[in-house]
Design a protein around this motif. Structure first.
Motif, PDB file in Angstrom:
ATOM      1  N   SER A  34       0.829  -1.208   0.000  1.00 33.19           N
ATOM      2  CA  SER A  34       0.000   0.000   0.000  1.00 33.19           C
ATOM      3  C   SER A  34       0.861   1.255   0.000  1.00 33.19           C
ATOM      4  N   ALA A  35       1.958   1.226   0.750  1.00 30.67           N
ATOM      5  CA  ALA A  35       2.859   2.379   0.798  1.00 30.67           C
ATOM      6  C   ALA A  35       3.496   2.623  -0.570  1.00 30.67           C
ATOM      7  N   LEU A  36       3.897   1.556  -1.249  1.00 29.63           N
ATOM      8  CA  LEU A  36       4.494   1.696  -2.580  1.00 29.63           C
ATOM      9  C   LEU A  36       3.460   2.209  -3.580  1.00 29.63           C
ATOM     10  N   PHE A  37       2.236   1.727  -3.468  1.00 22.79           N
ATOM     11  CA  PHE A  37       1.161   2.195  -4.347  1.00 22.79           C
ATOM     12  C   PHE A  37       0.924   3.694  -4.138  1.00 22.79           C
ATOM     13  N   MET A  38       0.834   4.115  -2.887  1.00 22.33           N
ATOM     14  CA  MET A  38       0.605   5.533  -2.602  1.00 22.33           C
ATOM     15  C   MET A  38       1.780   6.383  -3.061  1.00 22.33           C
ATOM     16  N   ALA A  39       3.002   5.845  -2.972  1.00 15.14           N
ATOM     17  CA  ALA A  39       4.179   6.577  -3.434  1.00 15.14           C
ATOM     18  C   ALA A  39       4.098   6.837  -4.929  1.00 15.14           C
ATOM     19  N   VAL A  40       3.683   5.829  -5.668  1.00 14.42           N
ATOM     20  CA  VAL A  40       3.567   5.973  -7.120  1.00 14.42           C
ATOM     21  C   VAL A  40       2.476   6.980  -7.478  1.00 14.42           C
ATOM     22  N   ILE A  41       1.324   6.851  -6.835  1.00 15.54           N
ATOM     23  CA  ILE A  41       0.212   7.751  -7.150  1.00 15.54           C
ATOM     24  C   ILE A  41       0.557   9.192  -6.769  1.00 15.54           C
ATOM     25  N   TYR A  42       1.148   9.370  -5.611  1.00 18.18           N
ATOM     26  CA  TYR A  42       1.474  10.725  -5.147  1.00 18.18           C
ATOM     27  C   TYR A  42       2.453  11.420  -6.103  1.00 18.18           C
ATOM     28  N   ASN A  43       3.540  10.747  -6.412  1.00 17.63           N
ATOM     29  CA  ASN A  43       4.567  11.382  -7.244  1.00 17.63           C
ATOM     30  C   ASN A  43       4.102  11.589  -8.675  1.00 17.63           C
ATOM     31  N   GLY A  44       3.385  10.627  -9.228  1.00 17.41           N
ATOM     32  CA  GLY A  44       2.904  10.797 -10.594  1.00 17.41           C
ATOM     33  C   GLY A  44       1.789  11.807 -10.707  1.00 17.41           C
ATOM     34  N   MET A  45       0.802  11.691  -9.826  1.00 17.47           N
ATOM     35  CA  MET A  45      -0.371  12.569  -9.895  1.00 17.47           C
ATOM     36  C   MET A  45      -0.004  14.016  -9.614  1.00 17.47           C
ATOM     37  N   MET A  46       0.872  14.250  -8.659  1.00 20.95           N
ATOM     38  CA  MET A  46       1.248  15.616  -8.318  1.00 20.95           C
ATOM     39  C   MET A  46       1.904  16.311  -9.511  1.00 20.95           C
ATOM     40  N   CYS A  47       2.798  15.615 -10.182  1.00 21.97           N
ATOM     41  CA  CYS A  47       3.494  16.218 -11.325  1.00 21.97           C
ATOM     42  C   CYS A  47       2.541  16.490 -12.481  1.00 21.97           C
ATOM     43  N   VAL A  48       1.655  15.539 -12.754  1.00 19.06           N
ATOM     44  CA  VAL A  48       0.706  15.716 -13.857  1.00 19.06           C
ATOM     45  C   VAL A  48      -0.234  16.878 -13.576  1.00 19.06           C
ATOM     46  N   SER A  49      -0.802  16.931 -12.382  1.00 19.41           N
ATOM     47  CA  SER A  49      -1.812  17.947 -12.079  1.00 19.41           C
ATOM     48  C   SER A  49      -1.224  19.352 -12.066  1.00 19.41           C
ATOM     49  N   GLN A  50      -0.073  19.519 -11.432  1.00 16.20           N
ATOM     50  CA  GLN A  50       0.522  20.852 -11.355  1.00 16.20           C
ATOM     51  C   GLN A  50       0.920  21.373 -12.736  1.00 16.20           C
ATOM     52  N   THR A  51       1.545  20.508 -13.522  1.00 10.35           N
ATOM     53  CA  THR A  51       2.035  20.950 -14.828  1.00 10.35           C
ATOM     54  C   THR A  51       0.887  21.235 -15.790  1.00 10.35           C
ATOM     55  N   SER A  52      -0.110  20.370 -15.801  1.00 10.18           N
ATOM     56  CA  SER A  52      -1.209  20.535 -16.762  1.00 10.18           C
ATOM     57  C   SER A  52      -1.967  21.835 -16.544  1.00 10.18           C
ATOM     58  N   ILE A  53      -2.043  22.318 -15.315  1.00 10.44           N
ATOM     59  CA  ILE A  53      -2.772  23.554 -15.021  1.00 10.44           C
ATOM     60  C   ILE A  53      -1.939  24.794 -15.366  1.00 10.44           C
ATOM     61  N   LEU A  54      -0.624  24.702 -15.191  1.00  9.30           N
ATOM     62  CA  LEU A  54       0.230  25.866 -15.427  1.00  9.30           C
ATOM     63  C   LEU A  54       0.570  26.071 -16.903  1.00  9.30           C
ATOM     64  N   VAL A  55       0.667  25.008 -17.656  1.00 12.99           N
ATOM     65  CA  VAL A  55       1.110  25.115 -19.050  1.00 12.99           C
ATOM     66  C   VAL A  55       0.189  25.985 -19.902  1.00 12.99           C
ATOM     67  N   THR A 115       1.736  17.683 -21.903  1.00 14.71           N
ATOM     68  CA  THR A 115       0.937  17.323 -23.075  1.00 14.71           C
ATOM     69  C   THR A 115      -0.522  17.704 -22.880  1.00 14.71           C
ATOM     70  N   ILE A 116      -1.080  17.403 -21.706  1.00 11.89           N
ATOM     71  CA  ILE A 116      -2.469  17.770 -21.414  1.00 11.89           C
ATOM     72  C   ILE A 116      -2.636  19.281 -21.450  1.00 11.89           C
ATOM     73  N   GLY A 117      -1.687  19.996 -20.831  1.00  8.96           N
ATOM     74  CA  GLY A 117      -1.763  21.451 -20.809  1.00  8.96           C
ATOM     75  C   GLY A 117      -1.616  22.074 -22.181  1.00  8.96           C
ATOM     76  N   THR A 118      -0.864  21.429 -23.055  1.00  5.60           N
ATOM     77  CA  THR A 118      -0.696  21.939 -24.415  1.00  5.60           C
ATOM     78  C   THR A 118      -1.981  21.805 -25.216  1.00  5.60           C
ATOM     79  N   VAL A 119      -2.686  20.700 -25.013  1.00  9.07           N
ATOM     80  CA  VAL A 119      -3.945  20.479 -25.723  1.00  9.07           C
ATOM     81  C   VAL A 119      -5.048  21.386 -25.181  1.00  9.07           C
ATOM     82  N   ALA A 120      -5.054  21.595 -23.858  1.00  6.49           N
ATOM     83  CA  ALA A 120      -6.111  22.399 -23.227  1.00  6.49           C
ATOM     84  C   ALA A 120      -5.958  23.873 -23.577  1.00  6.49           C
ATOM     85  N   LYS A 121      -7.083  24.549 -23.708  1.00  8.73           N
ATOM     86  CA  LYS A 121      -7.068  25.969 -24.054  1.00  8.73           C
ATOM     87  C   LYS A 121      -6.985  26.871 -22.832  1.00  8.73           C
ATOM     88  N   SER A 122      -7.249  26.313 -21.646  1.00 10.91           N
ATOM     89  CA  SER A 122      -7.234  27.110 -20.426  1.00 10.91           C
ATOM     90  C   SER A 122      -6.981  26.191 -19.242  1.00 10.91           C
TER      91      SER A 122
END
Length: 251
Positions: free
Chosen positions: A4-25, A102-109
């Motif tokens: 469970s700890a390894l699963f949460m580590a993967v989700i935390y590190n991957g999700m945090m990077c995707v969400s922050q970058t996609s909104i700022l781009v 990539t998500i942020g590039t496709v999104a218009k806002s």
């Protein structure tokens, strides 16, 4: 618990990077497109510097996160295994940054990016190998199983932790030993003279990999190569989408 700890580590590190970058781009893209028209910006230097700067700071943050996490989760105190975990999480963070780009590039806002985030990321999390195993995945969802970069990173972490050695001795008459009930999980020969004592058992750690999760116990290093190729393909895709948008709008 460690799974469970390894699963949460993967989700935390991957999700945090995707969400922050996609909104700022999408906000940064407006500046790029305006200055590209004025002749001050070129697409590739902007793209390369954006990824490099983000990854540099993210690698520092990941290192600060990984040190306490490794010991708090009770993972195997081995320098080699810690370095393997760190490298896997670095690659996961890089892929998360590029995927978010990539998500942020496709999104218009930023609002559109938020709307795209969950549909783009949730299937990859569901099919990461922790919630479902391969045999339980419907055939029409299996392409998502193989496309999930979370699964490759999670597999590396699991194999890194459980491939070698045995769990602590388990007294079947007193302790709760769920893994000992599985056929082929026990390694009583490692007890030597204690192997004949009724109720005493040792469970092989790799049983978690091969039977519980049905992962490839030889995933290291080939899954590292897959993650590297994954990051390169995503980065290429994001760059050409951004370049296409700039040239289509301003020539």
């Amino acid at each position: 618990m460690r799974l469970s700890a390894l699963f949460m580590a993967v989700i935390y590190n991957g999700m945090m990077c995707v969400s922050q970058t996609s909104i700022l781009v999408p906000l940064e893209k407006r500046v790029l497109l305006r200055e590209y028209q004025n002749g001050y910006y070129a697409v590739f230097p902007f793209f390369a510097s954006a990824i490099l700067v983000r990854f540099t700071f993210q690698a520092l943050a990941t290192t600060c996160w990984a040190i306490p996490f490794y010991f708090m989760a009770g993972l195997d105190p081995s320098l080699v295994r810690f370095a393997t975990l760190l490298c896997a999480v670095y690659l996961l963070a890089l892929i998360g940054l590029v995927y978010g780009f990539t998500i942020g590039t496709v999104a218009k806002s930023p609002q559109k990016a938020q709307q795209l985030l969950i549909p783009c990321i949730m299937p990859l999390i569901i099919f990461c190998g922790f919630l479902l195993q391969y045999d339980g995945v419907q055939i029409y969802f299996r392409p998502i199983w193989f496309a999930s970069f979370f699964r490759y990173a999670f597999t590396i972490l699991v194999v890194n932790e459980f491939k070698r050695g045995n769990f602590d001795n388990c007294d079947l008459t007193k302790d709760f030993c769920p893994l000992a009930a599985y056929e082929g999980s026990r390694d009583d020969s490692s007890l030597g003279g204690l192997g004949g004592i009724v109720g005493t058992s040792v469970v092989k750690r790799k049983f978690v990999i091969t039977e519980i999760l049905d992962f490839d116990q030889d995933a290291i290093p080939k899954y590292f190569y897959i993650l590297i190729i994954y990051a390169a393909c995503l980065a290429t895709t994001a760059y050409y989408i951004l370049r296409h948008q700039a040239r289509r709008r301003y020539g």
